[in-house]
Design an enzyme around this catalytic site. Sequence first.
Site, PDB file in Angstrom:
ATOM      1  N   GLY A  14     -23.765 -34.834 -46.841  1.00  0.00           N
ATOM      2  CA  GLY A  14     -22.504 -34.802 -46.109  1.00  0.00           C
ATOM      3  C   GLY A  14     -22.484 -35.576 -44.811  1.00  0.00           C
ATOM      4  O   GLY A  14     -21.659 -35.309 -43.933  1.00  0.00           O
ATOM      5  N   ASN A  16     -21.563 -38.615 -44.418  1.00  0.00           N
ATOM      6  CA  ASN A  16     -20.289 -39.363 -44.366  1.00  0.00           C
ATOM      7  C   ASN A  16     -19.124 -38.426 -44.069  1.00  0.00           C
ATOM      8  O   ASN A  16     -18.190 -38.785 -43.354  1.00  0.00           O
ATOM      9  CB  ASN A  16     -20.072 -40.120 -45.684  1.00  0.00           C
ATOM     10  CG  ASN A  16     -20.889 -41.407 -45.725  1.00  0.00           C
ATOM     11  OD1 ASN A  16     -20.547 -42.380 -45.081  1.00  0.00           O
ATOM     12  ND2 ASN A  16     -21.983 -41.373 -46.448  1.00  0.00           N
ATOM     13  N   LEU A  93     -21.351 -37.791 -56.107  1.00  0.00           N
ATOM     14  CA  LEU A  93     -22.023 -38.348 -57.289  1.00  0.00           C
ATOM     15  C   LEU A  93     -21.373 -37.890 -58.589  1.00  0.00           C
ATOM     16  O   LEU A  93     -21.937 -37.993 -59.660  1.00  0.00           O
ATOM     17  CB  LEU A  93     -23.511 -37.972 -57.269  1.00  0.00           C
ATOM     18  CG  LEU A  93     -24.274 -38.510 -56.047  1.00  0.00           C
ATOM     19  CD1 LEU A  93     -25.730 -38.072 -56.086  1.00  0.00           C
ATOM     20  CD2 LEU A  93     -24.170 -40.027 -55.976  1.00  0.00           C
ATOM     21  N   ILE A  96     -15.566 -39.296 -61.621  1.00  0.00           N
ATOM     22  CA  ILE A  96     -14.176 -38.907 -61.362  1.00  0.00           C
ATOM     23  C   ILE A  96     -13.367 -39.094 -62.640  1.00  0.00           C
ATOM     24  O   ILE A  96     -13.412 -40.169 -63.258  1.00  0.00           O
ATOM     25  CB  ILE A  96     -13.583 -39.779 -60.223  1.00  0.00           C
ATOM     26  CG1 ILE A  96     -14.451 -39.627 -58.955  1.00  0.00           C
ATOM     27  CG2 ILE A  96     -12.126 -39.392 -59.947  1.00  0.00           C
ATOM     28  CD1 ILE A  96     -14.599 -38.204 -58.453  1.00  0.00           C
ATOM     29  N   ASN A 110     -13.980 -44.768 -52.012  1.00  0.00           N
ATOM     30  CA  ASN A 110     -15.407 -44.470 -52.176  1.00  0.00           C
ATOM     31  C   ASN A 110     -16.209 -45.340 -51.222  1.00  0.00           C
ATOM     32  O   ASN A 110     -15.827 -46.473 -50.924  1.00  0.00           O
ATOM     33  CB  ASN A 110     -15.844 -44.760 -53.621  1.00  0.00           C
ATOM     34  CG  ASN A 110     -17.317 -44.438 -53.854  1.00  0.00           C
ATOM     35  OD1 ASN A 110     -17.772 -43.348 -53.517  1.00  0.00           O
ATOM     36  ND2 ASN A 110     -18.053 -45.393 -54.390  1.00  0.00           N
ATOM     37  N   HIS A 112     -19.784 -47.140 -50.945  1.00  0.00           N
ATOM     38  CA  HIS A 112     -20.955 -47.503 -51.746  1.00  0.00           C
ATOM     39  C   HIS A 112     -21.978 -48.165 -50.826  1.00  0.00           C
ATOM     40  O   HIS A 112     -21.615 -49.063 -50.046  1.00  0.00           O
ATOM     41  CB  HIS A 112     -20.570 -48.448 -52.888  1.00  0.00           C
ATOM     42  CG  HIS A 112     -21.728 -48.781 -53.774  1.00  0.00           C
ATOM     43  ND1 HIS A 112     -22.251 -47.865 -54.668  1.00  0.00           N
ATOM     44  CD2 HIS A 112     -22.494 -49.882 -53.854  1.00  0.00           C
ATOM     45  CE1 HIS A 112     -23.293 -48.421 -55.272  1.00  0.00           C
ATOM     46  NE2 HIS A 112     -23.457 -49.635 -54.797  1.00  0.00           N
ATOM     47  N   ASP A 153     -17.298 -48.549 -59.460  1.00  0.00           N
ATOM     48  CA  ASP A 153     -17.578 -49.393 -58.269  1.00  0.00           C
ATOM     49  C   ASP A 153     -16.869 -50.749 -58.338  1.00  0.00           C
ATOM     50  O   ASP A 153     -17.342 -51.744 -57.782  1.00  0.00           O
ATOM     51  CB  ASP A 153     -19.096 -49.637 -58.142  1.00  0.00           C
ATOM     52  CG  ASP A 153     -19.846 -48.347 -57.824  1.00  0.00           C
ATOM     53  OD1 ASP A 153     -21.046 -48.290 -58.148  1.00  0.00           O
ATOM     54  OD2 ASP A 153     -19.223 -47.413 -57.284  1.00  0.00           O
ATOM     55  N   GLU A 183     -22.050 -47.370 -43.175  1.00  0.00           N
ATOM     56  CA  GLU A 183     -21.258 -46.326 -43.851  1.00  0.00           C
ATOM     57  C   GLU A 183     -20.440 -45.474 -42.882  1.00  0.00           C
ATOM     58  O   GLU A 183     -19.234 -45.268 -43.077  1.00  0.00           O
ATOM     59  CB  GLU A 183     -22.177 -45.426 -44.666  1.00  0.00           C
ATOM     60  CG  GLU A 183     -22.870 -46.133 -45.805  1.00  0.00           C
ATOM     61  CD  GLU A 183     -23.747 -45.206 -46.585  1.00  0.00           C
ATOM     62  OE1 GLU A 183     -23.370 -44.067 -46.818  1.00  0.00           O
ATOM     63  OE2 GLU A 183     -24.842 -45.658 -47.002  1.00  0.00           O
TER      64      GLU A 183
END
Length: 209
Positions: A14, A16, A93, A96, A110, A112, A153, A183
């Site tokens: 967590g 991010n 991870l 979806i 997202n 990456h 992606d 990020e």
Amino acid sequence: MKPMKLAVLVSGGGTNLQAIIDAIADGTITNSEIVTVISNNPGVKALERAAKAGIPAEVLQPKSYPDRAAFNRALEERIAESGAELIVLAGCLLTIPAELIRAYPNRIVNIHPALIPSFCGKGYYGLKVHEAALKRGVKLSGATVHFVNEDLDAGPIILQKAVEVLPDDTPEILQRRIMEEAEWKLLPRAIDLIANGRVSVTDGKVRIL
Ligand code: GRF
């Protein structure tokens, strides 16, 4: 302008999510509020971070449902109930569901941990991304924030930031540098841009207004 409602999907540490929480608190992200955090794993630090910030959070695990379709429906229902206008995959991870992607066109983002189209797609997640970058010997890696479409992606790229790869990097050292330098900066910035109507997508290409 009413704040944009965010649903943040997590799976682990967590960091991010924390970057988003902190960015809303310090004004880096404006016009946004996290209305729910959903984790596909119990007992992860991301849930502690949500609790500390007073954000409603819950665990939705595929194995708690009779089959994947039932899980997918539950996930879609929870997100719809939350009123979320933007879904943020922050260290998520989970695969979806296509139905959810179709229900939220250019409304799922997202992060990456590489410069897409490098080191992305099936099998490239977490440390595996950095192991591949080091094995290839790239001198630059980085992170990408993109909209999620039905190809892994491969959705429209919103922001990218390059990070230097150093001679003595291990996957763990590189991962940490990319998190810190890319990020945790890119994801809040992308959310703020979207929340303030500054991101447009035309023919699969993003323009920042
Ligand atoms: C990070 O490397 C992120 O890029 C990837 O998952 C890892 C953990 O993220 N998507 P977090 O600490 O759970 O946000």
